[in-house]
Design a protein around this motif. Structure first.
Motif, PDB file in Angstrom:
ATOM      1  N   PRO A  34       0.839  -1.199   0.000  1.00 36.45           N
ATOM      2  CA  PRO A  34       0.000   0.000   0.000  1.00 36.45           C
ATOM      3  C   PRO A  34       0.877   1.253   0.000  1.00 36.45           C
ATOM      4  O   PRO A  34       2.020   1.239   0.465  1.00 36.45           O
ATOM      5  CB  PRO A  34      -0.794  -0.121   1.310  1.00 36.45           C
ATOM      6  CG  PRO A  34      -0.737  -1.570   1.665  1.00 36.45           C
ATOM      7  CD  PRO A  34       0.587  -2.068   1.159  1.00 36.45           C
ATOM      8  N   SER A  35       0.344   2.346  -0.527  1.00 35.03           N
ATOM      9  CA  SER A  35       1.075   3.611  -0.515  1.00 35.03           C
ATOM     10  C   SER A  35       1.179   4.128   0.913  1.00 35.03           C
ATOM     11  O   SER A  35       0.479   3.658   1.828  1.00 35.03           O
ATOM     12  CB  SER A  35       0.351   4.642  -1.386  1.00 35.03           C
ATOM     13  OG  SER A  35      -0.889   5.005  -0.794  1.00 35.03           O
ATOM     14  N   THR A  36       2.054   5.110   1.119  1.00 34.95           N
ATOM     15  CA  THR A  36       2.180   5.709   2.452  1.00 34.95           C
ATOM     16  C   THR A  36       0.850   6.282   2.920  1.00 34.95           C
ATOM     17  O   THR A  36       0.493   6.175   4.097  1.00 34.95           O
ATOM     18  CB  THR A  36       3.246   6.820   2.445  1.00 34.95           C
ATOM     19  OG1 THR A  36       2.976   7.731   1.376  1.00 34.95           O
ATOM     20  CG2 THR A  36       4.632   6.254   2.270  1.00 34.95           C
ATOM     21  N   ARG A  37       0.100   6.874   2.000  1.00 32.38           N
ATOM     22  CA  ARG A  37      -1.200   7.446   2.370  1.00 32.38           C
ATOM     23  C   ARG A  37      -2.178   6.343   2.797  1.00 32.38           C
ATOM     24  O   ARG A  37      -2.924   6.505   3.768  1.00 32.38           O
ATOM     25  CB  ARG A  37      -1.760   8.257   1.209  1.00 32.38           C
ATOM     26  CG  ARG A  37      -2.952   9.129   1.572  1.00 32.38           C
ATOM     27  CD  ARG A  37      -3.333  10.036   0.416  1.00 32.38           C
ATOM     28  NE  ARG A  37      -2.243  10.927   0.053  1.00 32.38           N
ATOM     29  CZ  ARG A  37      -1.990  12.060   0.701  1.00 32.38           C
ATOM     30  NH1 ARG A  37      -2.723  12.427   1.723  1.00 32.38           N
ATOM     31  NH2 ARG A  37      -0.985  12.823   0.301  1.00 32.38           N
ATOM     32  N   GLN A  38      -2.186   5.229   2.070  1.00 33.36           N
ATOM     33  CA  GLN A  38      -3.075   4.127   2.429  1.00 33.36           C
ATOM     34  C   GLN A  38      -2.681   3.510   3.769  1.00 33.36           C
ATOM     35  O   GLN A  38      -3.537   3.188   4.588  1.00 33.36           O
ATOM     36  CB  GLN A  38      -3.044   3.062   1.335  1.00 33.36           C
ATOM     37  CG  GLN A  38      -3.728   3.483   0.046  1.00 33.36           C
ATOM     38  CD  GLN A  38      -3.524   2.471  -1.072  1.00 33.36           C
ATOM     39  OE1 GLN A  38      -2.417   1.989  -1.286  1.00 33.36           O
ATOM     40  NE2 GLN A  38      -4.584   2.140  -1.783  1.00 33.36           N
ATOM     41  N   ILE A  39      -1.366   3.356   4.001  1.00 40.14           N
ATOM     42  CA  ILE A  39      -0.900   2.809   5.280  1.00 40.14           C
ATOM     43  C   ILE A  39      -1.285   3.741   6.424  1.00 40.14           C
ATOM     44  O   ILE A  39      -1.759   3.297   7.474  1.00 40.14           O
ATOM     45  CB  ILE A  39       0.628   2.590   5.247  1.00 40.14           C
ATOM     46  CG1 ILE A  39       0.977   1.461   4.282  1.00 40.14           C
ATOM     47  CG2 ILE A  39       1.162   2.278   6.641  1.00 40.14           C
ATOM     48  CD1 ILE A  39       2.465   1.280   4.067  1.00 40.14           C
ATOM     49  N   ALA A  40      -1.095   5.050   6.200  1.00 37.52           N
ATOM     50  CA  ALA A  40      -1.432   6.019   7.241  1.00 37.52           C
ATOM     51  C   ALA A  40      -2.915   5.962   7.582  1.00 37.52           C
ATOM     52  O   ALA A  40      -3.304   6.007   8.760  1.00 37.52           O
ATOM     53  CB  ALA A  40      -1.035   7.423   6.788  1.00 37.52           C
ATOM     54  N   ARG A  41      -3.752   5.854   6.556  1.00 36.81           N
ATOM     55  CA  ARG A  41      -5.197   5.819   6.787  1.00 36.81           C
ATOM     56  C   ARG A  41      -5.602   4.519   7.478  1.00 36.81           C
ATOM     57  O   ARG A  41      -6.390   4.521   8.429  1.00 36.81           O
ATOM     58  CB  ARG A  41      -5.923   5.971   5.455  1.00 36.81           C
ATOM     59  CG  ARG A  41      -7.438   6.060   5.585  1.00 36.81           C
ATOM     60  CD  ARG A  41      -8.095   6.529   4.297  1.00 36.81           C
ATOM     61  NE  ARG A  41      -7.755   5.694   3.166  1.00 36.81           N
ATOM     62  CZ  ARG A  41      -7.044   6.102   2.119  1.00 36.81           C
ATOM     63  NH1 ARG A  41      -6.598   7.347   2.063  1.00 36.81           N
ATOM     64  NH2 ARG A  41      -6.791   5.283   1.116  1.00 36.81           N
ATOM     65  N   ARG A  42      -5.051   3.402   7.008  1.00 32.91           N
ATOM     66  CA  ARG A  42      -5.426   2.106   7.572  1.00 32.91           C
ATOM     67  C   ARG A  42      -4.942   1.956   9.014  1.00 32.91           C
ATOM     68  O   ARG A  42      -5.667   1.432   9.870  1.00 32.91           O
ATOM     69  CB  ARG A  42      -4.833   0.994   6.708  1.00 32.91           C
ATOM     70  CG  ARG A  42      -5.194  -0.419   7.157  1.00 32.91           C
ATOM     71  CD  ARG A  42      -4.401  -1.441   6.373  1.00 32.91           C
ATOM     72  NE  ARG A  42      -2.971  -1.339   6.656  1.00 32.91           N
ATOM     73  CZ  ARG A  42      -2.022  -1.955   5.955  1.00 32.91           C
ATOM     74  NH1 ARG A  42      -2.359  -2.672   4.899  1.00 32.91           N
ATOM     75  NH2 ARG A  42      -0.757  -1.826   6.284  1.00 32.91           N
ATOM     76  N   SER A  43      -3.730   2.403   9.292  1.00 30.79           N
ATOM     77  CA  SER A  43      -3.151   2.228  10.626  1.00 30.79           C
ATOM     78  C   SER A  43      -3.408   3.422  11.544  1.00 30.79           C
ATOM     79  O   SER A  43      -2.972   3.410  12.705  1.00 30.79           O
ATOM     80  CB  SER A  43      -1.634   2.007  10.507  1.00 30.79           C
ATOM     81  OG  SER A  43      -1.346   0.871   9.720  1.00 30.79           O
ATOM     82  N   ARG A  44      -4.063   4.450  10.996  1.00 31.78           N
ATOM     83  CA  ARG A  44      -4.394   5.642  11.772  1.00 31.78           C
ATOM     84  C   ARG A  44      -3.142   6.280  12.372  1.00 31.78           C
ATOM     85  O   ARG A  44      -3.056   6.545  13.567  1.00 31.78           O
ATOM     86  CB  ARG A  44      -5.411   5.312  12.872  1.00 31.78           C
ATOM     87  CG  ARG A  44      -6.745   4.829  12.332  1.00 31.78           C
ATOM     88  CD  ARG A  44      -7.756   4.570  13.431  1.00 31.78           C
ATOM     89  NE  ARG A  44      -9.026   4.116  12.888  1.00 31.78           N
ATOM     90  CZ  ARG A  44     -10.109   3.817  13.616  1.00 31.78           C
ATOM     91  NH1 ARG A  44     -10.040   3.917  14.943  1.00 31.78           N
ATOM     92  NH2 ARG A  44     -11.223   3.421  13.038  1.00 31.78           N
TER      93      ARG A  44
END
Length: 318
Positions: A34-44
């Protein structure tokens, strides 16, 4: 006497999760993370935390950044072809070896693989294995860094002297050179609004090549600049779609073909409404033959149309 415990840093939890997925075979060599943005959103977590996690995985050699693809699981060294390129590793050289050139080149690598939004002083420092504050010894701010990145990217290809014979050949060469650079670095299309041109010497090199051809044709300065802007906007306008598509894929997880397929019912409903007969005819044709939106083909079509139009103007002036 109590025992104090220290919570595991959030980025380490992300690293352990992805490392576990790789070890379990859930993610294999070449699979995209996942992109950094997707990881940030998923992992909060913050974007910087997600970036730090991916950088830690790169340092371990578990993942690598591929331009315009993103971060993928690296091929283990014992499985790589002997003649293939060595697996890239994050630099961990001491801070005193940092140079402006290394900072700029690393920032370009991040923008190429993850988009311009992923570029920050902290992200570049993490990729280089250096402290964030050490970046400011070489670059004053992110704004300056982006300008330096763009100037370096536009400088990657120049022109041999003497120029090709004829105004058309000269302009074609400049246009195709710019298109190649935008293809290589799609984030460049975000930077230079026509109404607010950036003072980039390397970009002006390409503009000078076109302007010189127009000047030799005898166009007045304002007319020559108008024509150069029209040619440039054709290239930049198409290139903007490269970066937008990369963002759309990162946000939705869908390729452009997959997204269009999802819109099929809605598009067919519009075609069946009877209000747009020409569109309905096209849709009926594409249902059998398909349609591939090829930006390289559109670039060539647009360039030919512009230069054919310019040829008419040149002929009218004679």
């Amino acid at each position: 006497m109590g025992v104090s415990t220290t919570a595991e840093p959030p980025y380490r939890r992300i690293v352990e999760e992805i490392r576990g997925q790789i070890a379990a075979g859930e993610l294999g060599p070449g699979d995209r993370l996942p992109s950094t943005r997707q990881i940030a959103r998923r992992s909060r977590v913050a974007l910087a935390t997600a970036t730090k996690a991916l950088n830690a995985l790169r340092q371990e050699g578990l993942v690598q950044a591929i331009p315009r693809v993103g971060t993928v699981v690296a091929v283990p060294e014992d499985e790589a072809a002997p003649s293939g390129p060595a697996r890239p590793r994050t630099s961990t050289r001491p801070e005193q070896e940092l140079t402006r050139e290394r900072v700029v080149r690393t920032a370009i690598e991040i923008a190429d693989s993850e988009g311009l939004d992923a570029v920050s002083m902290r992200a570049v420092a993490a990729r280089l294995g250096a402290a964030t504050m050490s970046m400011y010894r070489h670059v004053a701010s992110k704004d300056e860094l982006v300008l330096l990145m763009a100037d370096a990217a536009f400088a990657e290809q120049g022109y041999a002297e003497p120029p090709p014979a004829g105004w058309r050949a000269r302009i074609e060469l400049a246009a195709r050179t710019l298109w190649t650079l935008y293809r290589r670095h799609p984030w460049l299309a975000q930077l230079n609004p026509l109404t607010r041109p950036l003072p980039l010497p390397s970009l002006l090199l390409h503009g000078e090549w076109i302007l010189a051809a127009l000047d030799e044709l005898g166009f007045e300065p304002a007319a020559a600049l108008d024509l150069e802007v029209v040619l440039y906007s054709h290239i930049q306008g198409l290139a903007a779609n490269l970066e937008r598509e990369a963002h759309a894929q990162a946000a939705t997880g869908l390729t452009d073909d997959e997204w269009v397929e999802q819109q099929g019912d809605a598009l067919n409903a519009i075609a069946r409404s009877g209000r747009y007969p020409t569109f309905a005819k096209l849709m009926a044709t594409f249902a059998h033959d398909g349609y591939d939106l090829d930006l390289d083909k559109l670039f060539e079509i647009g360039l030919r149309m512009l230069l054919d139009g310019l040829a008419v103007l040149v002929e009218q002036r004679r």
